[in-house]
Design an enzyme around this catalytic site. Structure first.
Site, short mmCIF file in Angstrom:
data_model
loop_
_atom_site.label_atom_id
_atom_site.label_comp_id
_atom_site.label_asym_id
_atom_site.label_seq_id
_atom_site.Cartn_x
_atom_site.Cartn_y
_atom_site.Cartn_z
N GLU A 156 59.43 65.47 49.09
CA GLU A 156 58.65 64.21 49.23
C GLU A 156 58.76 62.43 49.77
OE1 GLU A 156 54.30 62.11 46.76
OE2 GLU A 156 55.93 63.90 46.43
N HIS A 302 51.99 65.28 33.87
CA HIS A 302 51.36 65.35 34.68
C HIS A 302 52.36 65.76 36.15
CE1 HIS A 302 51.74 61.32 38.07
NE2 HIS A 302 51.92 61.77 38.81
N GLU A 303 53.32 66.62 36.12
CA GLU A 303 54.12 67.05 37.50
C GLU A 303 53.38 69.06 37.10
OE1 GLU A 303 55.49 66.45 39.60
OE2 GLU A 303 55.67 64.85 38.71
N HIS A 306 49.63 68.22 38.81
CA HIS A 306 49.65 67.80 39.88
C HIS A 306 49.53 69.71 40.91
CE1 HIS A 306 50.22 64.41 42.18
NE2 HIS A 306 51.69 64.04 41.46
N GLU A 325 47.76 60.75 43.48
CA GLU A 325 48.24 60.07 42.40
C GLU A 325 47.46 59.43 40.91
OE1 GLU A 325 51.72 60.36 41.73
OE2 GLU A 325 52.19 61.87 43.23
#
Length: 877
Positions: A156, A302-303, A306, A325
């Site tokens: 990314e 958070h990950e 995702h 995000e």
């Protein structure tokens, strides 16, 4: 059992390619592979096979190119989509060979457009279309990179083209299969996305693994790790009874520190099932603080989140980055709130927004939420929930996933799902994505005793920003409640607005909080049947990311501080009172008047400190004064010296007048029990540490002994470092000795050493820049390590009184550092140069000194585009 790997990137994702400029020409760009169809019309799948070999990167002097602007309006769908990608990696110490087989199909029938594959720094071994070999001469990509003996990938935003030739754009999604071969002694663990399908030994001491990801994804999500790793294993039972194998891989020496990471992962998975039904992983109490543990919880969550909001449903182009995000940050904020204190988490998030985003909104680098304003993007998602309620927001999320699973989408797609699921009107809501700047919302109130009506008149303005001089009114949700004279919530049944009497009841019952939809430049809302002049609690829960100006009196604010049922606004009223007090004292200081602290203010804080019914972490937040940067941001001409003098005065005066209360608080919140990461213990430590910090501001031998005792007897880093902070405030032998002792104890734990650097860098000790320069030569400092740079150089910029020193020494130091850093890491250098972006906010002397440094930076012989863009825009502001 086959295992499913969700690679977790613990750092914040790197920014996408510049959306207003071209990539730095120093990146050794390589012409893409272009397969021209000629007169042939393509209507079926093609198989494109590419074999590449990694090249040693050529280090050339970077050159400045004319920036090439990229606009959202220029977006075009790809001519070809990819169905499946089969990858084979032969890993070696000197080179890596990557073979890819890509199933390609045209977007429309009879397509004659060329198929273009991106690549950088790759030696092309062969390329075939449907087995037919093509002639190509492209040579030149960093493949896998090696760190601490392990091979890793970072794709990314546009890193996959450094692995193989590909359509490297987020709207090309495919299913990936990865076969990895390597020397078993060097790389015993071989990991990639998806499920482990097969593994085995090969001749010559090699082995292989075969991974298959059943879900389509863009190439920027591809991940590969190979190396000497061990795993912490666990399982998770889903609501349907399915047993999921969990593994966290890390170097063997760090395995004991992954216990909290596994706890965080399982907590995130459970929360996600309960809610949606569908630097940052290593910690131990000795080497990580409460803040570190909380950051790990957030990062792991958070990950994991995702997986849906970013992976299964991804962004169509990099202009949509704030959607994936922002939505995922909102989800991890909600997760962290439910795992701890919702009010305290909201206070922390809003404080971060005001500290980092609002100043940027008011400077030369202001930009809309779209393309990549992550924090503000989360606030936009929160506004959807505020407007629709929890049930309506859930309906919108369900429709969003139902419509777009396996797709690359836009901010408009998300709005459409929220709108359609609820039949809602979001007429001008998309302006949040396209207009830069922080809206200013002014509120004027009036009460008509005879008619028993209470009126609120709103006016809004979005300040001009570079490239956007004229702005339209925004859609601002204002959550509001009314308090009576005793501080109790008044029941609300209806509001008169825009010629209509609108009911605000819920299931036929009055409510205590309602949401007003402010969508015009000027608007009035009138509440009926209000028995007395109320005190309004405006923007409850901070329902919109705006700057609020109201006609609330000091008496009104004290009522809210003491009684508001919305705890965020209770904290906020205290902050508003403190900001007004500080600005008043700054004016007195500038006029050489004596500084006197309002007794009512001291009494208010004493009452809160002594209230046994309040959450201890909430008390700690309420006792924490606004930062110097926040106060300077409210001044027409920022005065760092005056603001620092006032904040220091208030701190010491509160410490002096509430000394006994603070001493009792420290004593009553000690604990000899083993460290636990939970809200009650975090809150206890937080209140104790804030109290100790206040006491540390006093030059008092008794307090020094107390802080030394806390430092020596601390059973975890949270409390030991807090004692160090308290001792760090007063220069002298004791401070020097404790700092040396701390380093001696933790010199082999680099994350703790970074805290040690940052503490000294942020010190307000006069002429601290000289000490920071000495620390540049410390054996533990490395200019090539971004986290050490952020700790020391970035930390120094966090001391306004020293960074903005009137002799220019702070500016000179940063200017020199930016030029040095730019040759090593342009991204880090660009973050550092941002500290100059608001130089025109200061007095003429400081302006001239800062301007000279910007000019010096821009005059450098070789300058990256990252730094050039920010420095030139700052200078031209």
């Amino acid at each position: 059992m086959a295992e499913r790997v969700h690679p977790i990137n613990v750092d914040a994702p790197p920014p996408p390619p510049p959306l207003s400029t071209a990539k730095n020409s120093g990146d050794a760009l390589q012409p893409p592979i272009t397969y021209k169809m000629g007169t042939k019309k393509v209507s079926q799948r093609l198989i494109c096979s590419v074999a590449t070999e990694s090249l040693a990167k050529q280090v050339d002097e970077p050159k400045m190119d004319t920036p090439k602007e990229i606009f959202l309006k220029d977006y075009k769908q790809p001519d070809y989509f990819f169905d499946t990608v089969d990858l084979k990696f032969s890993l070696g110490e000197e080179k890596t060979i990557v073979c890819s087989e890509i199933a390609v199909y045209p977007r429309v029938e009879d397509c004659s457009a060329p198929l273009v594959l991106d690549g950088v720094d790759l030696k092309l071994i062969s390329i075939k279309i449907n087995v037919k070999e093509l002639e190509q001469k492209n040579t030149s990509l960093e493949g896998l990179y090696k760190t601490s003996g392990n091979l890793c990938t970072q794709c990314e935003a546009e890193g996959f083209r450094k692995i193989t030739f590909y359509q490297d754009r987020p709207d090309v999604m495919a299913k990936y299969t990865s076969r990895i071969e390597a020397d078993k002694s060097l790389y015993p663990v071989l990991l990639s996305n998806g499920n482990l399908i097969e593994q085995g030994d090969l001749e010559g001491g090699k082995h292989y693994t075969l991974w298959e990801d059943p879900f389509k994804k863009p190439c920027y999500l591809f991940a590969l790790v190979a190396g000497q790793l061990e795993s912490r294993d666990d399982t998770f039972i889903t609501r349907s009874g399915r047993k999921v194998s969990l593994r966290i891989w890390t170097p063997a020496q760090d395995l004991p520190k992954t216990d909290h990471a596994m706890y965080s992962l399982k907590a995130a998975m459970k929360w996600d099932e309960d809610i949606f039904n569908s630097k940052f992983v290593l910690a131990s109490p000795e080497t990580a603080t409460d803040a570190d543990y909380a950051a790990i919880l957030s990062a792991i969550g958070h990950e994991y989140f995702h997986n849906w909001t970013g992976n299964r449903v991804t962004c169509r182009d990099w202009f949509q980055l704030s959607l994936k995000e922002g939505l995922t940050i909102f989800r991890d904020q909600e997760f962290s709130s439910d795992m701890g204190s919702r009010t305290v988490k909201r206070i922390a998030d809003v404080s971060k927004l005001r500290t980092y985003q609002f100043p940027q909104d008011a400077g030369p680098m202001a930009h809309p939420v779209r393309p990549h304003s992550y924090i503000k993007g989360a606030e936009v998602v929160r506004m959807y929930k505020t407007l629709l309620g929890s049930e309506g927001f859930r309906k919108g999320m369900d429709l969003y996933f139902e419509r777009h699973d396996g797709q690359a989408v836009t901010c408009e797609d998300f709005l459409a799902a929220m709108r359609d699921a609820n039949g809602a009107d979001f007429s001008n809501f998309l302006l949040w994505y396209s207009q830069a700047g922080t809206p200013r919302l002014k509120v004027a109130s009036s009460y008509n005793a005879e008619a028993r009506t209470y009126s609120l008149k709103f006016s809004q303005e979005v300040p001009a920003t570079p490239g956007q001089p004229g702005k339209e009114p925004m859609f601002i949700p204002v959550a509001i409640g009314l308090l009576d004279s005793s501080g109790k919530d008044l029941p609300l049944s209806s509001v008169y607005h825009d010629g209509n009497l609108e009911s605000v009841t819920c299931n036929g019952q009055p409510v205590h909080t309602t949401v007003l939809r402010v969508t015009k430049k000027e608007e009035e809302f009138v509440f009926n049947d209000v028995p007395e002049r109320p005190v309004p609690s405006i923007l409850r829960g901070y329902s919109a990311p705006v700057r609020l100006e109201s006609d609330l009196t000091g008496a009104d604010l004290f009522v809210l501080l003491a009684n508001d049922s919305d705890e965020f606004n209770r904290w906020e009223s205290g902050q508003v009172l403190t900001r007004k007090l500080m600005l008043s004292l700054v004016s007195d200081f500038q006029q050489n008047k004596p500084l006197v602290l309002n007794p009512q203010f001291v009494h208010g804080l004493k009452t809160i400190l002594s209230d046994p019914n309040l959450d201890k972490e909430f008390i700690a937040k309420t006792l924490t004064l606004p930062g110097e940067g926040e106060i300077m941001d409210m001044m027409e001409v920022a005065d760092p010296d005056a603001v620092h003098a006032v904040r220091t005065f208030i701190t010491k005066q509160l410490a002096f007048e509430l000394k006994q209360e603070f001493l009792e608080t420290v004593k009553n919140n000690r604990s000899s029990e083993q460290y636990e990461f939970n809200h009650s213990n975090m809150a206890r430590r937080s209140l104790k540490n804030v109290s100790l910090a206040y006491l540390g501001s006093l030059e008092d031998a008794e307090i020094t002994d107390l802080a030394l005792h806390e430092y020596r007897t601390a059973k975890n880093l949270t409390e030991q470092f807090a004692a160090l902070v308290a001792l760090d405030q007063n220069p002298g032998k004791t401070r020097d000795d404790v700092l040396a002792d701390f380093y001696s104890k933790w010199q082999h734990v680099f994350l703790v050493v970074n805290k040690w650097f940052a503490l000294q860098a942020m010190s307000d000790v006069p002429r601290n820049v000289e000490h920071v320069r000495k620390l540049l030569n410390h054996p533990a400092f490395d200019m090539r390590n971004p986290n050490k740079v952020y700790s020391l150089i970035g930390g120094f910029c966090g001391s306004p009184v020293n960074f903005h020193a009137k002799d220019g020494s702070g500016y000179k130091f940063l200017g020199e550092m930016v030029v040095q850093l730019d040759k090593l890491n342009p991204q880090v250098a660009s973050r550092m140069v941002s500290a100059f972006s608001r130089w025109k906010r200061f007095d003429e002397t400081r302006q001239n000194l800062a301007k000279a440094q910007l000019e010096m930076i821009l005059s450098a012989n070789v300058l990256s585009e990252n730094v050039y863009e920010i420095a030139s825009k700052s200078l031209a502001a």
